[in-house]
Motif scaffolding. Structure first.
Motif, PDB file in Angstrom:
ATOM      1  N   GLU A 135       0.863  -1.266   0.189  1.00  0.00           N
ATOM      2  CA  GLU A 135       0.137   0.056  -0.014  1.00  0.00           C
ATOM      3  C   GLU A 135       0.906   1.198  -0.210  1.00  0.00           C
ATOM      4  N   LEU A 136       1.996   1.210   0.855  1.00  0.00           N
ATOM      5  CA  LEU A 136       2.640   2.381   0.860  1.00  0.00           C
ATOM      6  C   LEU A 136       3.648   2.690  -0.486  1.00  0.00           C
ATOM      7  N   ALA A 137       4.103   1.426  -0.842  1.00  0.00           N
ATOM      8  CA  ALA A 137       4.590   1.404  -2.275  1.00  0.00           C
ATOM      9  C   ALA A 137       3.896   2.094  -3.333  1.00  0.00           C
ATOM     10  N   GLU A 138       2.559   1.648  -3.255  1.00  0.00           N
ATOM     11  CA  GLU A 138       1.600   2.120  -4.124  1.00  0.00           C
ATOM     12  C   GLU A 138       1.499   3.411  -4.283  1.00  0.00           C
ATOM     13  N   GLU A 139       1.221   4.149  -3.001  1.00  0.00           N
ATOM     14  CA  GLU A 139       1.056   5.351  -2.538  1.00  0.00           C
ATOM     15  C   GLU A 139       2.111   6.324  -3.155  1.00  0.00           C
ATOM     16  N   LEU A 140       3.518   5.881  -2.904  1.00  0.00           N
ATOM     17  CA  LEU A 140       4.372   6.543  -3.101  1.00  0.00           C
ATOM     18  C   LEU A 140       4.952   6.464  -4.604  1.00  0.00           C
ATOM     19  N   GLY A 141       4.420   5.570  -5.367  1.00  0.00           N
ATOM     20  CA  GLY A 141       4.492   5.123  -6.894  1.00  0.00           C
ATOM     21  C   GLY A 141       6.096   4.684  -6.826  1.00  0.00           C
ATOM     22  N   LEU A 142       6.475   3.999  -5.919  1.00  0.00           N
ATOM     23  CA  LEU A 142       7.848   3.283  -5.711  1.00  0.00           C
ATOM     24  C   LEU A 142       7.695   1.811  -6.020  1.00  0.00           C
ATOM     25  N   PRO A 143       8.571   0.958  -6.153  1.00  0.00           N
ATOM     26  CA  PRO A 143       8.635  -0.426  -6.035  1.00  0.00           C
ATOM     27  C   PRO A 143       9.055  -0.857  -4.511  1.00  0.00           C
ATOM     28  N   GLN A 144       8.356  -1.793  -3.951  1.00  0.00           N
ATOM     29  CA  GLN A 144       8.474  -2.367  -2.605  1.00  0.00           C
ATOM     30  C   GLN A 144       9.975  -2.737  -2.172  1.00  0.00           C
ATOM     31  N   HIS A 145      10.883  -2.915  -3.253  1.00  0.00           N
ATOM     32  CA  HIS A 145      12.236  -3.119  -2.749  1.00  0.00           C
ATOM     33  C   HIS A 145      12.827  -1.837  -2.391  1.00  0.00           C
ATOM     34  N   ILE A 146      12.484  -0.758  -2.986  1.00  0.00           N
ATOM     35  CA  ILE A 146      13.112   0.604  -2.518  1.00  0.00           C
ATOM     36  C   ILE A 146      12.822   0.885  -0.963  1.00  0.00           C
ATOM     37  N   LEU A 147      11.618   0.581  -0.570  1.00  0.00           N
ATOM     38  CA  LEU A 147      11.325   0.890   0.813  1.00  0.00           C
ATOM     39  C   LEU A 147      12.072  -0.148   1.699  1.00  0.00           C
ATOM     40  N   ARG A 148      12.332  -1.596   1.137  1.00  0.00           N
ATOM     41  CA  ARG A 148      13.079  -2.333   1.875  1.00  0.00           C
ATOM     42  C   ARG A 148      14.403  -1.703   1.887  1.00  0.00           C
ATOM     43  N   TYR A 149      14.830  -1.232   1.038  1.00  0.00           N
ATOM     44  CA  TYR A 149      16.580  -0.684   0.990  1.00  0.00           C
ATOM     45  C   TYR A 149      16.431   0.617   1.822  1.00  0.00           C
ATOM     46  N   TRP A 150      15.344   1.380   1.791  1.00  0.00           N
ATOM     47  CA  TRP A 150      15.627   2.543   2.611  1.00  0.00           C
ATOM     48  C   TRP A 150      15.511   2.331   4.399  1.00  0.00           C
ATOM     49  N   GLU A 151      14.987   1.027   4.585  1.00  0.00           N
ATOM     50  CA  GLU A 151      14.996   0.727   5.979  1.00  0.00           C
ATOM     51  C   GLU A 151      16.365   0.268   6.291  1.00  0.00           C
ATOM     52  N   THR A 152      17.234  -0.230   5.453  1.00  0.00           N
ATOM     53  CA  THR A 152      18.715  -0.530   5.661  1.00  0.00           C
ATOM     54  C   THR A 152      19.610   0.639   5.761  1.00  0.00           C
TER      55      THR A 152
END
Length: 113
Positions: free
Chosen positions: A13-30
């Motif tokens: 849901e967050l990835a869709e809201e931001l228009g980003l792939p999910q792996h980018i969010l996982r990368y940001w967490e690191t």
């Protein structure tokens, strides 16, 4: 049907809201220790409203304002050095609130004189 602003978001849901792939969010967490969604069974991520606000801020800084990863890391460290992961990135720290209170008290004393 749209979720409430206070509802937790899945990574999809967050990835869709931001228009980003999910792996980018996982990368940001690191890269950004402030971004720590809840993880449930099966490593399912749930982003709290504060996490959503932080992810939006990171996205804006990186993808719209042209900051680098290191630049955003510095900004986040300077802004919230004592903030907990649950604290919104825009929430002032306790020290900042005390400083503002002292300034207001001083201004009131000057007005009274």
């Amino acid at each position: 049907m749209t979720k409430s602003e206070d509802a937790f978001r899945t990574i999809g849901e967050l990835a869709e809201e931001l228009g980003l792939p999910q792996h980018i969010l996982r990368y940001w967490e690191t890269r950004f220790p402030q971004l720590r969604p809840l993880q449930r069974a099966g490593n399912r991520r749930y982003y709290r409203p504060a996490d959503v606000a932080l992810a939006k801020r990171i996205d804006r800084l990186l993808n719209r304002e042209g900051y680098t990863i290191k630049g955003v890391q510095k900004l986040l460290e300077e802004r919230t050095p004592e903030a907990s992961p649950e604290q919104d990135a825009t929430t002032p720290s306790l020290a900042e609130l005390k400083r503002i209170r002292a300034m207001l008290a001083e201004a009131l004393e000057e007005d009274a004189a």
